[in-house]
Design a protein around this motif. Structure first.
Motif, PDB file in Angstrom:
ATOM      1  N   THR A  22      44.779  39.406   3.995  1.00 26.23           N
ATOM      2  CA  THR A  22      44.097  38.593   2.982  1.00 26.23           C
ATOM      3  C   THR A  22      45.033  38.330   1.806  1.00 26.23           C
ATOM      4  O   THR A  22      45.194  37.191   1.352  1.00 26.23           O
ATOM      5  N   ARG A 101      53.626  44.282   7.150  1.00 26.55           N
ATOM      6  CA  ARG A 101      54.183  45.513   7.734  1.00 26.55           C
ATOM      7  C   ARG A 101      55.669  45.344   8.063  1.00 26.55           C
ATOM      8  O   ARG A 101      56.127  44.273   8.450  1.00 26.55           O
ATOM      9  N   ARG A 154      35.188  43.010   9.797  1.00 25.02           N
ATOM     10  CA  ARG A 154      35.896  41.789  10.185  1.00 25.02           C
ATOM     11  C   ARG A 154      35.843  41.603  11.710  1.00 25.02           C
ATOM     12  O   ARG A 154      35.651  40.498  12.201  1.00 25.02           O
TER      13      ARG A 154
HETATM   14  N1  T5A Z   1      52.160  49.598  13.582  1.00 19.67           N
HETATM   15  C1  T5A Z   1      52.800  48.508  13.054  1.00 19.67           C
HETATM   16  C2  T5A Z   1      52.834  50.771  13.861  1.00 19.67           C
HETATM   17  O1  T5A Z   1      52.247  51.739  14.363  1.00 19.67           O
HETATM   18  N2  T5A Z   1      54.177  50.835  13.592  1.00 19.67           N
HETATM   19  C3  T5A Z   1      54.875  49.771  13.082  1.00 19.67           C
HETATM   20  O2  T5A Z   1      56.110  49.874  12.888  1.00 19.67           O
HETATM   21  C4  T5A Z   1      54.159  48.566  12.805  1.00 19.67           C
HETATM   22  C5  T5A Z   1      54.895  47.401  12.238  1.00 19.67           C
HETATM   23  C6  T5A Z   1      49.279  46.409  13.699  1.00 19.67           C
HETATM   24  C7  T5A Z   1      49.138  47.842  14.152  1.00 19.67           C
HETATM   25  O3  T5A Z   1      50.437  48.292  14.504  1.00 19.67           O
HETATM   26  C8  T5A Z   1      50.709  49.514  13.863  1.00 19.67           C
HETATM   27  C9  T5A Z   1      49.846  49.544  12.647  1.00 19.67           C
HETATM   28  C10 T5A Z   1      48.622  48.743  13.045  1.00 19.67           C
HETATM   29  O4  T5A Z   1      47.674  49.633  13.577  1.00 19.67           O
HETATM   30  P1  T5A Z   1      47.713  44.801  12.490  1.00 19.67           P
HETATM   31  O5  T5A Z   1      46.565  44.053  13.047  1.00 19.67           O
HETATM   32  O6  T5A Z   1      48.875  44.020  12.069  1.00 19.67           O
HETATM   33  O7  T5A Z   1      48.043  45.884  13.560  1.00 19.67           O
HETATM   34  O8  T5A Z   1      47.390  45.739  11.257  1.00 19.67           O
HETATM   35  P2  T5A Z   1      46.051  46.154  10.639  1.00 19.67           P
HETATM   36  O9  T5A Z   1      46.270  47.059   9.524  1.00 19.67           O
HETATM   37  O10 T5A Z   1      45.160  46.660  11.726  1.00 19.67           O
HETATM   38  O11 T5A Z   1      45.564  44.783  10.028  1.00 19.67           O
HETATM   39  P3  T5A Z   1      44.148  44.455   9.642  1.00 19.67           P
HETATM   40  O12 T5A Z   1      44.097  42.967   9.814  1.00 19.67           O
HETATM   41  O13 T5A Z   1      43.123  45.288  10.314  1.00 19.67           O
HETATM   42  O14 T5A Z   1      44.047  44.868   8.116  1.00 19.67           O
HETATM   43  P4  T5A Z   1      44.501  44.170   6.816  1.00 19.67           P
HETATM   44  O15 T5A Z   1      45.358  42.995   7.094  1.00 19.67           O
HETATM   45  O16 T5A Z   1      45.042  45.200   5.917  1.00 19.67           O
HETATM   46  O17 T5A Z   1      43.108  43.700   6.188  1.00 19.67           O
HETATM   47  P5  T5A Z   1      42.457  42.239   6.052  1.00 19.67           P
HETATM   48  O18 T5A Z   1      43.137  41.486   4.997  1.00 19.67           O
HETATM   49  O19 T5A Z   1      42.333  41.647   7.403  1.00 19.67           O
HETATM   50  O20 T5A Z   1      41.043  42.659   5.465  1.00 19.67           O
HETATM   51  C11 T5A Z   1      40.052  43.284   6.286  1.00 19.67           C
HETATM   52  C12 T5A Z   1      38.666  42.824   5.802  1.00 19.67           C
HETATM   53  O21 T5A Z   1      38.423  43.353   4.520  1.00 19.67           O
HETATM   54  C13 T5A Z   1      38.143  42.319   3.571  1.00 19.67           C
HETATM   55  C14 T5A Z   1      38.727  41.051   4.188  1.00 19.67           C
HETATM   56  O22 T5A Z   1      38.053  39.907   3.747  1.00 19.67           O
HETATM   57  C15 T5A Z   1      38.548  41.305   5.678  1.00 19.67           C
HETATM   58  O23 T5A Z   1      37.262  40.931   6.088  1.00 19.67           O
HETATM   59  N3  T5A Z   1      38.778  42.714   2.322  1.00 19.67           N
HETATM   60  C16 T5A Z   1      38.116  43.079   1.211  1.00 19.67           C
HETATM   61  N4  T5A Z   1      36.805  43.127   0.930  1.00 19.67           N
HETATM   62  C17 T5A Z   1      36.466  43.558  -0.310  1.00 19.67           C
HETATM   63  N5  T5A Z   1      37.362  43.913  -1.283  1.00 19.67           N
HETATM   64  C18 T5A Z   1      38.666  43.852  -1.040  1.00 19.67           C
HETATM   65  N6  T5A Z   1      39.530  44.225  -1.994  1.00 19.67           N
HETATM   66  C19 T5A Z   1      39.103  43.424   0.263  1.00 19.67           C
HETATM   67  N7  T5A Z   1      40.315  43.280   0.847  1.00 19.67           N
HETATM   68  C20 T5A Z   1      40.104  42.849   2.095  1.00 19.67           C
END
Ligand code: T5A
Length: 216
Positions: A22, A101, A154
């Motif tokens: 986000t 990341r 999400r």
């Molecule tokens: N990985 C990655 C490793 O193990 N080693 C490595 O070297 C690397 C590079 C990648 C996976 O790979 C692992 C880590 C991870 O498990 P990914 O999908 O890229 O997976 O990573 P995730 O962290 O799983 O990404 P997400 O998409 O799940 O999380 P985000 O991007 O942090 O969160 P986001 O922006 O999608 O927000 C989630 C929800 O929360 C809301 C948003 O609108 C959305 O609905 N939100 C809020 N709501 C209220 N208040 C706030 N402040 C909010 N912020 C967001």
């Protein structure tokens, strides 16, 4: 003849669902409005080959379990491709690179989370990225339950499946969070943001940080 100054390399780190995706897009829009060339990319992934590796890494169920060392090496294989094909060319053209990341995730997840040897990870890091480090790493930090609840919300909204990391236990994510906090305490490029704040409050802080990075 003057050449473009190197672009800034900014990484976004933190646990699951803390708001990296986000906020990275919000930052890209903010920078674009300041007439700064910017790309958004992610790890693992960011190129066709690296995205293929990502699919293998994130697939929740394999016929045989993936061993931690294979996971580590695949993270760095994807990173090597991503660096050469996307990150380094963009930086050298003066484009800012916002990366969802990077190697700090490897240290936190494969090092602190899986328990792999941190000095071996450092060796791989040097092999793959040489002396390159992010200019700034924005760490979004929140209690595990907060991030997991958001990620779950999400997934329900979009219908996307749970990945291989999201099915891990709470203790794994606590070690990962500890890893990020340890890195932040020992590297001055880190800025830690309280991800439990509203998006408006987080983005007000992000604007201040981006402005500082723009300064010559
Ligand atoms: N990985 C990655 C490793 O193990 N080693 C490595 O070297 C690397 C590079 C990648 C996976 O790979 C692992 C880590 C991870 O498990 P990914 O999908 O890229 O997976 O990573 P995730 O962290 O799983 O990404 P997400 O998409 O799940 O999380 P985000 O991007 O942090 O969160 P986001 O922006 O999608 O927000 C989630 C929800 O929360 C809301 C948003 O609108 C959305 O609905 N939100 C809020 N709501 C209220 N208040 C706030 N402040 C909010 N912020 C967001």
């Amino acid at each position: 003849m003057t050449s473009n100054p190197r672009g800034k390399f900014i990484t976004f780190e933190g646990g699951e669902g803390v708001g990296k995706s986000t906020n990275i897009h919000w930052c890209a829009d903010w920078l674009t409005a300041q007439n700064i060339d910017v790309i958004v990319t992610r790890e693992p992934g960011g190129t066709p080959i690296a995205e293929l590796i990502r699919n293998k890494l994130l697939k929740a169920h394999h016929a045989e379990p993936m061993v931690p060392m294979a996971e580590l090496l695949l993270m760095f294989a994807a990173r090597a491709q991503h660096l050469e094909a996307v990150i380094l060319p963009a930086l050298s053209q003066g484009t800012w690179v916002l990366c969802d990341r990077f190697t700090d995730s490897t240290i936190a997840y494969q090092g602190f989370g899986r328990g792999l040897d941190l000095s071996s990870i450092e060796t791989l890091k040097t092999l793959v990225q040489g002396t390159l480090e992010p200019d700034c790493t924005l760490l979004l930090d929140a209690p595990i339950e907060v991030g997991m609840a958001r990620a779950h919300g999400r997934s329900v909204a979009t219908g996307e499946a749970t990945d291989r990391f999201e099915i891990e236990q709470l203790a794994f994510f606590e070690r990962v969070r500890d890893g990020f906090q340890t890195l932040a305490a020992t590297h001055s490029r880190f800025v830690t943001l309280d991800a439990t704040q509203t998006l408006d409050d987080i983005q007000a802080e992000l604007a201040i940080r981006l402005n500082l990075l723009r300064a010559p």
